[in-house]
Design a protein around this motif. Structure first.
Motif, mmCIF file in Angstrom:
data_model
loop_
_atom_site.group_PDB
_atom_site.id
_atom_site.type_symbol
_atom_site.label_atom_id
_atom_site.label_comp_id
_atom_site.label_asym_id
_atom_site.label_seq_id
_atom_site.Cartn_x
_atom_site.Cartn_y
_atom_site.Cartn_z
ATOM 1 N N HIS A 1 0.746 -1.282 -0.151
ATOM 2 C CA HIS A 1 0.046 -0.003 -0.085
ATOM 3 C C HIS A 1 0.873 1.274 0.128
ATOM 4 O O HIS A 1 1.796 1.478 0.576
ATOM 5 C CB HIS A 1 -0.768 0.075 1.189
ATOM 6 N N ASP A 2 0.594 2.211 -0.687
ATOM 7 C CA ASP A 2 1.003 3.773 -0.679
ATOM 8 C C ASP A 2 0.023 4.614 -0.160
ATOM 9 O O ASP A 2 -1.108 4.637 -0.190
ATOM 10 C CB ASP A 2 1.422 3.977 -2.009
ATOM 11 N N TYR A 3 0.684 5.652 0.572
ATOM 12 C CA TYR A 3 0.066 6.896 1.114
ATOM 13 C C TYR A 3 -0.274 7.796 -0.362
ATOM 14 O O TYR A 3 0.936 8.242 -0.791
ATOM 15 C CB TYR A 3 0.724 7.642 2.047
ATOM 16 N N VAL A 4 -1.410 8.312 -0.635
ATOM 17 C CA VAL A 4 -1.438 9.351 -1.507
ATOM 18 C C VAL A 4 -2.241 10.498 -1.173
ATOM 19 O O VAL A 4 -3.102 10.296 -0.240
ATOM 20 C CB VAL A 4 -2.316 8.788 -2.710
ATOM 21 N N VAL A 5 -2.193 11.855 -1.788
ATOM 22 C CA VAL A 5 -2.966 12.820 -1.038
ATOM 23 C C VAL A 5 -3.813 13.003 -2.378
ATOM 24 O O VAL A 5 -3.463 13.123 -3.529
ATOM 25 C CB VAL A 5 -1.974 13.966 -0.977
#
Lengths: 418, 305
Positions: free
Chosen positions: A301-305
């Protein structure tokens, strides 16, 4: 259409069931609402830890964070619907395959020039690749994972069987492990990938713009999977809607000896009677056609804005904090999820975590997926085909030919079948 | 013309708000949906003011209709899906009507605890559809579900209900019948109570058997109620999305037109608004044809509706 919108709204409402609100802290940077809404898709076993880290990040960074726990299988849809209307979370925990897709649709903030966008040297190359789209950076890797073979040490030891390294060894072990109780085959598309990659196949060849899902290797791969069922060396829940749940129930109760799954499933297993002693849970690389040639997809998983957020500065600081080495070390120690920073693996506490250390070689060897916008959409057609093949409703070759055609008509329309 | 307006302006002014509201609430969205079917619109090329992006979709003429009507599996195998939708609809409505009528007849006679029976029988209707769907999904679980455990206990074969076969369709029909019977029962009970009791008395005096009384008094007396509820039930069932989608997900063996439209619109490979709208227009067309034929059939039987 009215009915479908209603159902979607309902799902979104349910998803926001648990909301942890923190007050205090400052107002955040100028031109910024100072409140970050974070959609956590990690599920009930993991979200308390992520929620706690989020609050600590907020307290330290001088902004507020509201964590909303959303169901993983609904999150992408709800996020798209919300983002299209300028609503939704400021930060999303996105599955690796979603990132290029969301970036292409314009829903993500380009992080290239920002601090998390520059601070990339410490991250493992494969998870980092998932955050890139057209040479820009759209996310920060949170955790990485892959699929491994989980086995019940006691059942294998009692039968005098070593953890199998090939699918043929699984068949051979079935004689001693009680036939169908040997292995639980989940009939979901993602769980077909170890068979496909292990046979040397793939879904698409992104560099050559070719659809290769109906290659002879893949046909052989699905026949291998079906062969396990035919030889009574494996069982499956033929109803796809119940498959994952039944797999978890059967393995944690000790009814089957082996399953293929990812590190997120460990918490489920440890609740079961078979693993009252956690040491009974063995982890090995997935079997392959030949010994040592097993191969599983890279996940994580990645953090995205979100593009259009009113708390951009705070969100970027939040993402930096959540993906810092200290946060990753804590996640790895408490949840056993493999970190994406090299420096986190150096931590002695992380090294001591049995799940992380078992998954480290698996993650490093994991088979990269094509980081194309359509990457996440390749699974729906394959899911139906794989379930059909395992149920004996269709032959592998015919089913995969249909998948290839669906890819060309709906998913990657500019690719050739070849 | 002038004189006409002078005389009738009042009537037009009164009608105007209704026309405006219907145009805004019904006709405009409908027209937009129809317009989308002639384009290649999807989530990548739709206009988005929030993201400051202009629309880039283009007209493609009848391509969407040709793709769908060709029956191509990549576009949902339209014809076989239509046949499945009809099987599903008539299976469900028949079940609703037959069981609903049976229960209504039972409840229409004085029995002790009639109020309690009524409450119990109406319960499936009061439970939110998604909760019923999940409960039934668990009962149909091939390994752990109570249905298969019971079948195994008495030595019957236990099929994989929600798997890749037509049993999945049987399973969702069972659930939908369970959900829809209360409505039919209540509506028909109302109809039964509207039949004058002296008709039955007269029939009894003439020596009519119970079957003859049912056949020649009850059924004709229920005709207007039945006509309406069957039409409503057919339209609802034809478009019943929640039960199928929540229980079996995107399983091609339970796919009906509306669930496939949803798959293309929201959950499938891409948010293909064009194909989803095409399905929407085709569903509307099928239902309009059905309603027209049905109405004509009723009118021939002397119903004014």
């Amino acid at each position: 259409m009215r009915r479908t919108t209603l159902v979607n709204a309902l799902a979104a409402g349910m998803a926001a069931a648990l909301a942890l609100t923190a007050c205090g802290g400052g107002g955040g940077p100028a031109g910024d609402s100072g409140e970050v809404v974070f959609w956590d898709t990690s599920g009930p076993n993991e979200s308390p830890v992520f929620g706690a880290i989020a609050q600590e990040c907020a307290a330290r960074g001088g902004y507020r964070v509201r964590t909303e726990v959303v169901a993983f299988d609904q999150a992408l849809n709800n996020y798209k619907t919300a983002a299209q209307g300028g609503q939704g979370p400021d930060v999303l925990r996105a599955e690796v395959a979603w990132v290029p897709q969301l970036a292409k649709l314009g829903y993500l903030v380009d992080l290239t020039g920002t601090e998390p966008g520059r601070d990339t040297g410490d991250f493992l190359a494969t998870p980092l690749g998932s955050t890139r789209y057209q040479d820009k950076s759209y996310g920060v890797p949170q955790v990485t994972d892959s699929l491994a073979l989980f086995y019940n040490r006691k059942l294998l030891a009692d039968a005098g069987v070593e953890p199998p390294r090939t699918w043929d060894e699984v068949k051979a072990a079935a004689v001693r492990l009680g036939g169908e109780k040997t292995f639980f085959l989940n009939n979901d598309a993602y769980y077909a990938l170890p068979f496909i990659y292990g046979a040397g196949g793939d879904l698409v060849d992104a560099s050559a713009k070719k659809i290769v899902v109906n290659s002879p290797e893949n046909v052989r791969a699905l026949r291998t999977a079906k062969g396990l069922l035919d030889a009574k060396a494996a069982t499956t829940a033929l109803d796809p809607a119940n498959s994952y749940h039944n797999m978890q129930a059967a393995f944690s109760a000790g009814e089957v000896a082996m399953v293929v799954n990812g590190p997120w499933s460990v918490a489920d297993y440890l609740k079961g009677p078979a693993f009252a002693d956690p040491a009974n849970l063995g982890i090995a690389p997935v079997p392959g056609e030949e010994a040592g040639k097993g191969s599983a997809p890279v996940g994580g998983h990645d953090y995205v804005v979100r593009q259009g957020t009113r708390a951009k500065e705070s969100s970027i600081r939040f993402v930096s904090c959540m993906s810092s080495t200290a946060s990753q070390v804590r996640v790895a120690k408490e949840l056993g999820l493999p970190p994406t920073r090299k420096s986190a693996y150096a931590d002695p506490g992380v090294q001591a975590n049995a799940i992380v250390s078992a998954f480290q070689p698996v993650v490093t060897a994991a088979h990269a997926r094509p980081w194309i916008p359509e990457g996440g959409q390749l699974f729906d057609p394959l899911k139906i085909a794989y379930a059909d093949v395992l149920a004996g409703a269709k032959d592998a070759e015919a089913a995969l030919d249909e998948v290839a055609k669906a890819y060309q008509d709906q998913v990657v329309t500019d690719y050739r079948i070849g | 013309m002038r004189r006409f307006l002078d005389r009738h302006w009042y009537a037009y002014a009164m009608v105007l708000p209704v026309v405006v509201v219907i145009a805004a609430l019904v006709l405009y969205p409908l027209a937009q949906g129809v317009f989308f079917t002639f384009t290649d619109i999807n989530e990548g090329n739709i206009a988005n003011p929030v993201l400051d992006r202009a629309a880039t979709y283009t007209g493609v003429g009848l391509t969407n209709y040709l793709n769908v009507l060709s029956g191509d599996p990549s576009f949902g195998s339209f014809w076989s899906t239509l046949v499945r939708t009809l099987v599903w609809t008539f299976g469900c409505v028949l079940g609703h009507y037959a069981i609903g009528l049976g229960l209504a007849l039972l409840l229409n006679r004085p029995v002790r605890g009639r109020a309690a029976y009524r409450v119990l029988l109406i319960l499936p209707w009061a439970v939110p559809a998604f909760i019923s769907a999940f409960a039934w999904k668990y009962m149909f679980n091939a390994q752990y579900g109570i249905i298969n455990q019971a079948l195994r206990a008495v030595g019957l074969p236990d099929p994989v209900w929600l798997g890749q076969s037509d049993w999945a369709l049987v399973a969702v029909v069972v659930v939908n019948v369970w959900l829809g019977v209360p409505f039919m029962m209540v509506a028909l009970l109302g109809g039964l109570q509207a039949i004058p009791g002296d008709l039955y008395e007269a029939a009894e005096v003439d020596g009519a058997s119970p079957w003859q009384r049912f056949r020649h008094v009850t059924l004709p007396g229920l005709r207007s109620v039945s006509g309406t509820v069957v039409l409503l039930g057919t339209i609802w069932t034809f478009n019943m999305f929640a039960v199928i989608y929540l229980i079996t997900g995107p399983n091609p063996n339970t796919r009906i037109l509306v669930t496939y439209a949803f798959e293309r619109f929201f959950s499938g490979a891409s948010r293909d608004y064009a194909i989803a709208s095409t399905y929407g227009v085709l569903i509307l067309s099928v239902l309009l044809v059905f309603a027209g034929v049905y109405r004509r059939a009723l009118r021939r039987q002397g119903e004014v509706w």
